[in-house]
Design a protein around this motif. Structure first.
Motif, PDB file in Angstrom:
ATOM      1  N   ILE A   1       0.864  -1.181   0.000  1.00 24.54           N
ATOM      2  CA  ILE A   1       0.000   0.000   0.000  1.00 24.54           C
ATOM      3  C   ILE A   1       0.899   1.228   0.000  1.00 24.54           C
ATOM      4  N   VAL A   2       0.827   2.043  -1.056  1.00 27.81           N
ATOM      5  CA  VAL A   2       1.689   3.203  -1.208  1.00 27.81           C
ATOM      6  C   VAL A   2       1.133   4.360  -0.376  1.00 27.81           C
ATOM      7  N   LEU A   3       1.896   4.761   0.646  1.00 22.18           N
ATOM      8  CA  LEU A   3       1.485   5.853   1.522  1.00 22.18           C
ATOM      9  C   LEU A   3       2.391   7.072   1.400  1.00 22.18           C
ATOM     10  N   GLY A   4       3.582   6.899   0.840  1.00 15.57           N
ATOM     11  CA  GLY A   4       4.506   8.010   0.697  1.00 15.57           C
ATOM     12  C   GLY A   4       5.541   8.016   1.810  1.00 15.57           C
ATOM     13  N   PRO A   5       6.711   8.647   1.548  1.00 18.95           N
ATOM     14  CA  PRO A   5       7.776   8.688   2.557  1.00 18.95           C
ATOM     15  C   PRO A   5       7.346   9.478   3.774  1.00 18.95           C
ATOM     16  N   GLY A   6       7.889   9.112   4.925  1.00 19.26           N
ATOM     17  CA  GLY A   6       7.505   9.777   6.165  1.00 19.26           C
ATOM     18  C   GLY A   6       6.218   9.211   6.722  1.00 19.26           C
ATOM     19  N   THR A   7       5.156   9.260   5.945  1.00 22.32           N
ATOM     20  CA  THR A   7       3.864   8.744   6.403  1.00 22.32           C
ATOM     21  C   THR A   7       3.946   7.258   6.703  1.00 22.32           C
ATOM     22  N   VAL A   8       4.550   6.489   5.787  1.00 23.54           N
ATOM     23  CA  VAL A   8       4.558   5.038   5.972  1.00 23.54           C
ATOM     24  C   VAL A   8       5.351   4.633   7.212  1.00 23.54           C
TER      25      VAL A   8
END
Length: 495
Positions: A72-79
């Motif tokens: 699931i792609v959440l983006g850097p930092g967020t994940v």
């Protein structure tokens, strides 16, 4: 006030984890949880329980990818912040193991098909290479930036008493990178990590300069990461052989001794010479390619890199980058390949203008563009261009023109390289290096980015959509409210 802000961020991450969990089948459907720079990677018991469309409709979810794990792609930092919250929810709600009936039928068939599709020898090898080198990227980035800072201070004549220390801090890791590669390789291939590191450490030991092989003295570091890979793999096989044949009473003494001895001697009298020759050939080939076919090679490499990323084949380039950094101090391939991200950004901006009524897609683009400018292209790939189809192709066109621009200057004698792997886009500026001044190198790289942005934008705006696509996608596609609690849009700073 800072505490309140931190609490609010934690609540948002927890809410996102809570929104995702039921959409992937609940805690009972989770076998494993991990994350990389941008993706939450889940091992699932039953793939058929996943609600893909509902997941994609969550504002913070930038896309999903199915490989050996469900990603699931959440983006850097967020994940990195959501993963611990997700793990905590799974731990608090372990659930019961699925029954035989639940594991049967379509879910089992899908799972078996997925494993068969992703268990090819080539893909397994690439995953192993990624597992060996990706953990080293943070150190490569940090040391690369410190080296660039030290070089800048030397050029400016500032802090002469500090610059040698910066050079030592930056160079220490690279001097011993073979040991880390050996450690990770042994772990990945099922051996004892420290024995893999010990077998590979002979490559960087200063004393090898006293050894002659085929009438020539060895040099410390000869063979580099390729030699370390070979030494550690050999150590794993020797160790496994010893575990089978050495009596248990002698295992603690004999197995590590034989493992390091055999792998070390073969490395000294064979692997260092062979791997050293391969490493030199890689460097010579890269230099020849830039000198004689820079523009064409850059065009091809920049245009093909997005499909390589999509298929996971870009992982095969990691040892090449590392070898070039060891040899020359920088890799000339990465700035060219980074142009693929510029084409992706240009294409996304064109999509934004071409679909003014599609509020959902435009919101996704606004959220993903900051990460795209910093070189993280997965949110734009999986959330925008790849689902649309033709914009993915035109994004590749933008990357090709950007790569051709940088490659052209390589032909003219102005090499542009990167002292570390991992970052791209604007984030690569602190890591740039070359055979000219930093200003010239940065200007060429910036020109390549601009060429990629413009070419990707124009190709997508004029050729990325058919009339049927405009009719299909230029509509309001705001999703219906979900029954789960979804977090608000992530701020750009979280991307």
């Amino acid at each position: 006030m800072s505490t309140d802000r931190e609490a609010g961020t934690a609540d948002k991450n927890r809410a996102l984890a809570a929104a995702i969990l039921p959409l992937v089948g609940g805690a009972a459907n989770i076998d494993s949880v991990a994350h990389c720079m941008t993706r939450l990677r889940l091992g699932l018991r039953d793939r058929s329980l996943v609600r893909d469309e509902a997941l994609k409709a969550l504002p913070a979810v930038l896309g999903v990818v199915e490989d050996d794990t469900y990603q699931i792609v959440l983006g850097p930092g967020t994940v990195a912040r959501v993963t611990p919250e997700f793990e905590a929810l799974v731990a608090r709600k372990p659930g019961a193991a699925p029954t035989a009936q639940e594991l049967a039928g379509r879910g089992a068939a899908l799972k078996a098909a997925r494993k068969a599709r992703n268990a090819t020898p080539g893909k397994l090898l690439l995953r192993r290479l990624a597992n060996i080198f990706v953990p080293l990227i943070p150190a490569l980035i940090g040391c690369g930036i410190i080296a660039a800072l030290g070089g800048l201070l030397v050029n400016l004549g500032w802090l002469p008493g500090v610059t040698p220390a910066l050079a030592a801090v930056a160079g220490g890791f690279m001097a011993l990178i073979a040991v880390f590669v050996g450690h990770n390789t042994a772990r990945e291939f099922g051996g004892t990590p420290v024995l893999g590191g010990a077998a590979a450490s002979v490559i960087v030991f200063a004393g090898v300069a006293k050894i002659e092989v085929f009438g020539r003295p060895l040099s410390p570091g000869q063979g580099g990461v390729l030699g370390a890979l070979g030494a550690a793999v050999l150590a794993v096989y020797v160790e496994k052989w010893c575990r089978r044949w050495v009596p248990e009473s002698l295992d603690v003494l004999v197995t590590p001794t034989l493992t390091v001895l055999v792998a070390g001697l073969v490395t000294v009298f064979g692997l260092m010479t062979v791997a050293g020759g391969i490493s030199r050939a890689i460097g010579d080939a890269a230099n020849w390619l830039l000198a004689h076919a820079g523009a064409g090679a850059g065009f091809v490499l920049g245009g093909l890199f997005l499909p390589l990323v999509m298929l996971g084949l870009h992982q095969a380039l990691i040892p090449l980058h590392t070898t070039l950094i060891e040899q020359q101090g920088y890799t000339v391939l990465l700035p060219i390949l980074a142009m693929a991200g510029a084409g992706q950004v240009g294409a996304a901006m064109a999509v934004y203008l071409r679909l003014p009524r599609n509020r959902s897609l435009r919101r996704t683009i606004r959220s993903a563009l900051p990460a795209g400018f910093l070189g993280v292209g997965e949110p734009l790939i999986y959330g925008v261009s790849l689902p649309l189809g033709r914009p993915f192709v035109t994004a590749c066109v933008g990357g090709a023109f950007g790569g051709g621009f940088v490659g052209l200057f390589g032909m003219l004698g102005d090499k542009v390289g990167a002292t570390a792997i991992g970052p791209s886009g604007w984030a690569l500026f602190p890591l740039l290096a070359g055979d000219r001044g930093l200003g010239t190198t940065a200007a060429i790289y910036a020109g390549g980015l601009l060429a990629g942005y413009v070419a990707g934008f124009l190709a997508t705006y004029f050729f990325g959509f058919s009339k049927a696509m405009i009719e299909e996608y230029d509509v309001d596609t705001e999703p219906e409210p979900l029954s789960v609690t979804a977090p608000s849009d992530p701020a750009p700073a979280q991307l």
